[in-house]
Design an enzyme around this catalytic site. Structure first.
Site, mmCIF file in Angstrom:
data_model
loop_
_atom_site.group_PDB
_atom_site.id
_atom_site.type_symbol
_atom_site.label_atom_id
_atom_site.label_comp_id
_atom_site.label_asym_id
_atom_site.label_seq_id
_atom_site.Cartn_x
_atom_site.Cartn_y
_atom_site.Cartn_z
ATOM 1 N N GLY A 88 0.780 -1.243 0.000
ATOM 2 C CA GLY A 88 0.000 0.000 0.000
ATOM 3 C C GLY A 88 0.802 1.279 0.000
ATOM 4 N N ASN A 128 1.645 3.087 -2.550
ATOM 5 C CA ASN A 128 0.995 4.054 -3.455
ATOM 6 C C ASN A 128 -0.262 4.644 -2.828
ATOM 7 O OD1 ASN A 128 2.264 4.364 -6.253
ATOM 8 N ND2 ASN A 128 2.469 2.171 -5.846
ATOM 9 N N ASN A 130 -5.183 3.048 -13.072
ATOM 10 C CA ASN A 130 -4.256 2.016 -12.589
ATOM 11 C C ASN A 130 -2.829 2.557 -12.636
ATOM 12 O OD1 ASN A 130 -3.437 -0.660 -11.813
ATOM 13 N ND2 ASN A 130 -2.791 -1.010 -13.925
ATOM 14 N N HIS A 177 1.041 1.200 -13.078
ATOM 15 C CA HIS A 177 1.741 0.000 -13.526
ATOM 16 C C HIS A 177 3.254 0.269 -13.561
ATOM 17 C CE1 HIS A 177 2.202 -3.860 -15.458
ATOM 18 N NE2 HIS A 177 3.125 -3.286 -16.206
HETATM 19 C C1 GAR Z 1 3.346 -1.082 -7.546
HETATM 20 O O1 GAR Z 1 4.652 -1.143 -8.016
HETATM 21 C C2 GAR Z 1 2.370 -1.105 -8.704
HETATM 22 O O2 GAR Z 1 2.834 -0.461 -9.838
HETATM 23 C C3 GAR Z 1 2.243 -2.585 -8.925
HETATM 24 O O3 GAR Z 1 2.176 -3.133 -7.642
HETATM 25 C C4 GAR Z 1 2.990 -2.353 -6.762
HETATM 26 C C5 GAR Z 1 2.196 -2.063 -5.517
HETATM 27 O O4 GAR Z 1 3.010 -1.461 -4.552
HETATM 28 N N1 GAR Z 1 1.083 -2.908 -9.699
HETATM 29 C C6 GAR Z 1 1.063 -3.847 -10.633
HETATM 30 O O5 GAR Z 1 2.018 -4.544 -10.895
HETATM 31 C C7 GAR Z 1 -0.267 -4.002 -11.340
HETATM 32 N N2 GAR Z 1 -0.138 -4.888 -12.446
HETATM 33 P P1 GAR Z 1 2.371 -0.802 -3.262
HETATM 34 O O6 GAR Z 1 1.426 -1.841 -2.643
HETATM 35 O O7 GAR Z 1 3.525 -0.501 -2.372
HETATM 36 O O8 GAR Z 1 1.632 0.438 -3.696
#
Ligand code: GAR
Length: 201
Positions: free
Chosen positions: A13, A15, A107, A109
């Protein structure tokens, strides 16, 4: 009236946290009304509690995908969001949800799309040997990470960079472009001409 945002997250989490802090710091006219996770052990759920944001867990089981999708759809509709943010949400949203909230789901990515869609993108880019990668925000459509691009940020892969170095460099950029994309959306500044996003500052 404040715009209502629902965040979807499966993992730690970071982001989500960056978005919460940005909204507070920049006094955006928006409120995160719920954090939904498919993963009962997601750090994002604990973070939501600590921010006093409603944390909802809809546990995902492969054999109950239809049931999961229905519950998620209902929970989202009940929240009446102006915007849904997938911040590290690792489940593919079904067409019912994507179509109902068309161009209202952003989203983040961790690659420069359309390169390296799907999962494990940072590692794939690193192993491939590309010299630049980065991250992308986009509207979710019914393709795999193929929706209209909102913002991208570039990260150069230096020869001595480890995978962990690259991951943290990309996350740092994600924490900038996701909140910025949300701000542009909330302020109605995103114009789409064919597939191209123009930010009307
Ligand atoms: C992030 O790097 C995001 O870009 C990726 O998951 C991570 C979540 O990090 N998302 C994907 O790969 C979607 N296909 P977080 O939980 O620390 O925000």
């Amino acid at each position: 009236m404040k715009k209502k945002i629902v965040v979807l997250a499966s993992g730690r989490g970071s982001n989500f946290a960056a978005l919460v802090q940005f909204i507070k710091r920049k006094k955006l006219n928006a409120e995160i009304v719920a954090l939904i996770s498919d993963n009962p052990t997601a750090g994002a759920l604990l973070l939501a509690d600590s921010f006093n944001i409603r944390a909802i867990c809809i546990p995902f089981r492969k054999e109950e995908r239809t049931n999961f999708n229905e519950k998620l759809f209902k929970t989202l509709k009940d929240s009446e969001p102006d915007l849904i943010v997938a911040a590290g949400f690792m489940k593919i949203l079904p067409p019912e949800i994507v179509n109902y909230f068309e161009r209202k789901i952003i989203n983040i990515h961790p690659s420069l799309l359309p390169a390296f869609p799907g999962i494990g993108s940072i590692q794939k880019a690193w192993e491939y040997g590309v010299q630049v990668t980065g991250c992308t925000t986009h509207f979710i459509d019914n393709t795999l990470d193929g929706g209209i691009i909102i913002l991208q940020s570039i990260v150069k892969i230096k020869p001595n960079m480890s995978l962990a170095d690259l991951e943290s460099a990309i996350h740092k950029e994600e924490h900038k472009i996701l909140p910025k994309s949300v701000k542009y959306f909330i302020e109605g500044k995103i114009k789409i001409i064919n597939r191209r996003v123009v930010i009307e500052e």
